[in-house]
Write an enzyme that holds these catalytic residues in place. Structure first.
Site, short mmCIF file in Angstrom:
data_model
loop_
_atom_site.label_atom_id
_atom_site.label_comp_id
_atom_site.label_asym_id
_atom_site.label_seq_id
_atom_site.Cartn_x
_atom_site.Cartn_y
_atom_site.Cartn_z
N GLY A 8 0.89 -1.22 0.16
CA GLY A 8 0.00 0.00 0.11
C GLY A 8 0.85 1.25 -0.04
O GLY A 8 0.47 2.31 0.51
N ALA A 9 2.01 1.17 -0.57
CA ALA A 9 3.28 2.09 -0.24
C ALA A 9 2.67 3.53 -1.07
O ALA A 9 3.31 4.39 -0.68
CB ALA A 9 4.24 1.62 -1.03
N GLY A 11 -0.30 4.50 -1.10
CA GLY A 11 -1.48 5.27 -0.28
C GLY A 11 -1.14 6.21 0.74
O GLY A 11 0.04 6.58 1.06
N GLY A 77 -1.96 -2.58 9.56
CA GLY A 77 -2.45 -1.32 10.22
C GLY A 77 -3.89 -1.32 9.31
O GLY A 77 -4.71 -0.65 9.94
N THR A 78 -4.18 -2.04 8.30
CA THR A 78 -5.31 -2.19 7.56
C THR A 78 -6.53 -2.54 8.57
O THR A 78 -6.31 -3.45 9.45
CB THR A 78 -5.35 -3.00 6.57
OG1 THR A 78 -4.11 -2.62 5.74
CG2 THR A 78 -6.56 -2.82 5.60
N PHE A 100 -2.33 3.09 15.87
CA PHE A 100 -0.92 2.92 16.05
C PHE A 100 -0.45 4.04 16.68
O PHE A 100 0.64 4.44 17.28
CB PHE A 100 -0.14 3.00 15.05
CG PHE A 100 0.10 1.27 14.28
CD1 PHE A 100 1.04 0.52 14.98
CD2 PHE A 100 -0.63 0.83 13.40
CE1 PHE A 100 1.12 -1.02 14.50
CE2 PHE A 100 -0.51 -0.19 13.11
CZ PHE A 100 0.54 -1.17 13.56
N HIS A 127 -13.94 10.25 10.72
CA HIS A 127 -12.81 10.13 9.86
C HIS A 127 -13.13 10.84 8.54
O HIS A 127 -14.03 11.07 8.15
CB HIS A 127 -12.61 8.30 9.41
CG HIS A 127 -12.08 7.53 10.80
ND1 HIS A 127 -12.76 7.20 11.74
CD2 HIS A 127 -10.62 7.33 10.79
CE1 HIS A 127 -11.85 6.71 12.59
NE2 HIS A 127 -10.71 6.87 12.17
N LYS A 131 -12.27 6.70 3.78
CA LYS A 131 -12.35 5.56 4.57
C LYS A 131 -13.47 4.63 4.29
O LYS A 131 -14.57 4.88 3.90
CB LYS A 131 -12.29 6.03 6.04
CG LYS A 131 -12.34 4.77 6.83
CD LYS A 131 -12.06 5.15 8.30
CE LYS A 131 -11.94 4.20 9.42
NZ LYS A 131 -10.84 3.23 9.14
N1 LIG Z 1 -4.18 1.11 12.24
C1 LIG Z 1 -4.16 2.41 11.96
O1 LIG Z 1 -3.36 3.23 13.03
C2 LIG Z 1 -4.44 2.92 10.86
C3 LIG Z 1 -4.41 4.54 10.76
C4 LIG Z 1 -4.85 5.00 9.51
C5 LIG Z 1 -5.41 4.31 8.60
N2 LIG Z 1 -5.58 2.84 8.92
C6 LIG Z 1 -6.20 1.82 7.66
O2 LIG Z 1 -5.17 1.72 6.84
C7 LIG Z 1 -5.66 1.56 5.45
C8 LIG Z 1 -5.01 2.31 4.48
O3 LIG Z 1 -5.61 3.55 4.75
P1 LIG Z 1 -5.08 4.73 3.74
O4 LIG Z 1 -5.97 6.34 4.17
O5 LIG Z 1 -3.51 4.95 3.36
O6 LIG Z 1 -5.74 4.14 2.12
P2 LIG Z 1 -5.62 4.61 0.92
O7 LIG Z 1 -6.39 4.38 0.08
O8 LIG Z 1 -4.85 5.92 0.74
O9 LIG Z 1 -4.19 3.65 0.43
C9 LIG Z 1 -4.46 2.18 0.16
C10 LIG Z 1 -3.33 1.83 -0.87
O10 LIG Z 1 -3.18 0.32 -0.79
C11 LIG Z 1 -3.08 0.14 -2.23
N3 LIG Z 1 -3.56 -1.20 -2.53
C12 LIG Z 1 -4.61 -1.80 -2.85
N4 LIG Z 1 -4.62 -3.32 -3.01
C13 LIG Z 1 -3.28 -3.51 -2.66
C14 LIG Z 1 -2.53 -4.78 -2.80
N5 LIG Z 1 -3.20 -6.13 -2.99
N6 LIG Z 1 -1.39 -4.80 -2.49
C15 LIG Z 1 -0.84 -3.68 -2.02
N7 LIG Z 1 -1.14 -2.45 -2.19
C16 LIG Z 1 -2.57 -2.42 -2.64
C17 LIG Z 1 -3.90 1.03 -2.99
O11 LIG Z 1 -3.61 1.27 -4.54
C18 LIG Z 1 -3.46 2.42 -2.19
O12 LIG Z 1 -2.31 2.83 -2.67
C19 LIG Z 1 -7.16 1.59 5.86
O13 LIG Z 1 -7.58 0.27 6.30
C20 LIG Z 1 -7.44 2.38 6.99
O14 LIG Z 1 -8.79 2.38 7.68
C21 LIG Z 1 -5.00 2.39 9.96
#
Ligand SMILES: NC(=O)c1ccc[n+]([C@@H]2O[C@H](COP(=O)([O-])OP(=O)(O)OC[C@H]3O[C@@H](n4cnc5c(N)ncnc54)[C@H](O)[C@@H]3O)[C@@H](O)[C@H]2O)c1
Length: 218
Positions: A8-9, A11, A77-78, A100, A127, A131
């Site tokens: 997800g680099a 994102g 973190g997802t 986190f 959020h 999201k």
């Molecule tokens: N745990 C925490 O503290 C925390 C904090 C913030 C967000 N999150 C979660 O993190 C996740 C991502 O959030 P975001 O805002 O960065 O989302 P985002 O949509 O900006 O980024 C997600 C990225 O994942 C990529 N992706 C999709 N399928 C993939 C795969 N099979 N392999 C690799 N990459 C893939 C997408 O192309 C995209 O660039 C969400 O589930 C969100 O709820 C968790």
């Protein structure tokens, strides 16, 4: 040096994690997996000791299983996916945290403590409007911890999705003639990075796997 690849680099979170890993003296960023970058997880696994996954609810589980099968530890973190199939995954460790940020961990702890003493509670999580999951993983975890601590039913959760927000949560507790509000705000994704780097450093030595919750590493 811990070799770290990020899934997800491209994102919002993944890009922030890549920068944090590059800034850590004891880590080396060895791969950026993301369909948006044309790089698959399989391509980055051979050069990684740990994968950090911030992807999507519909792909995080398959990614994690792929990492474990390859013998690569994974820090997830997802949010918004079913953890159950990871219970039997053997070969490497899995660490999962719905949040986190240290402030959010404290908010959950204080909310669980307060739930023991006050009659009722409700959770409002707010959020950004991109999201994908609702309610948030943090809110679900908060409700679980409050129910475990108090023996009462899980509090209801309300979800707000608006542009301009990052990640916020209020726990409002009510009792005779009074309310108590516990609120946490992540106003920048930097708030999550110390927790993510801590998990990367500790994931190889977990007491059990999968392990859920940053509180277990603090
Ligand atoms: N745990 C925490 O503290 C925390 C904090 C913030 C967000 N999150 C979660 O993190 C996740 C991502 O959030 P975001 O805002 O960065 O989302 P985002 O949509 O900006 O980024 C997600 C990225 O994942 C990529 N992706 C999709 N399928 C993939 C795969 N099979 N392999 C690799 N990459 C893939 C997408 O192309 C995209 O660039 C969400 O589930 C969100 O709820 C968790």
């Amino acid at each position: 040096m811990i070799r770290v690849a990020v899934a997800g680099a491209a994102g919002k979170m993944g890009a922030t994690v890549c920068a944090a890993v590059e800034g850590a003296d004891d880590m080396q960023l060895t791969g950026r997996a993301d369909p948006a970058l044309g790089t698959t997880l399989a391509q980055v696994l051979p050069d990684a000791d740990v994968v950090v996954d911030f992807t999507r609810p519909d792909t995080a589980l398959a990614n994690a299983l792929q990492c474990v099968e390859a013998g690569v530890h994974v820090v997830i973190g997802t949010t918004g996916f079913e953890l159950e199939p990871l219970r039997d995954a053997r070969g490497a460790n899995v660490f999962v945290a719905p949040n986190f940020a240290i402030g959010a961990v404290l908010m959950m702890k204080f909310a669980a403590e307060a739930a023991r003493h006050m009659a009722k509670a409700e959770v409002i999580e707010l959020h950004h409007d991109q999201k994908l999951d609702a309610p948030s993983g943090t809110a679900k975890r908060t409700a679980e911890l409050m129910a475990e601590a108090s023996g009462k039913p899980e509090p209801p959760i309300h979800s707000v999705r608006l542009p301009g927000l990052v990640a916020h949560q209020e726990v409002i507790l009510g009792d005779l003639g009074q309310t108590l509000t516990i609120r946490h705000d992540s106003i920048d994704r930097a708030s999550f990075m110390p927790g993510v780097l801590l998990a990367v450093r500790k994931v190889a030595d977990l007491p059990s796997s999968p392990l859920v919750g940053l509180e277990h590493l603090l």
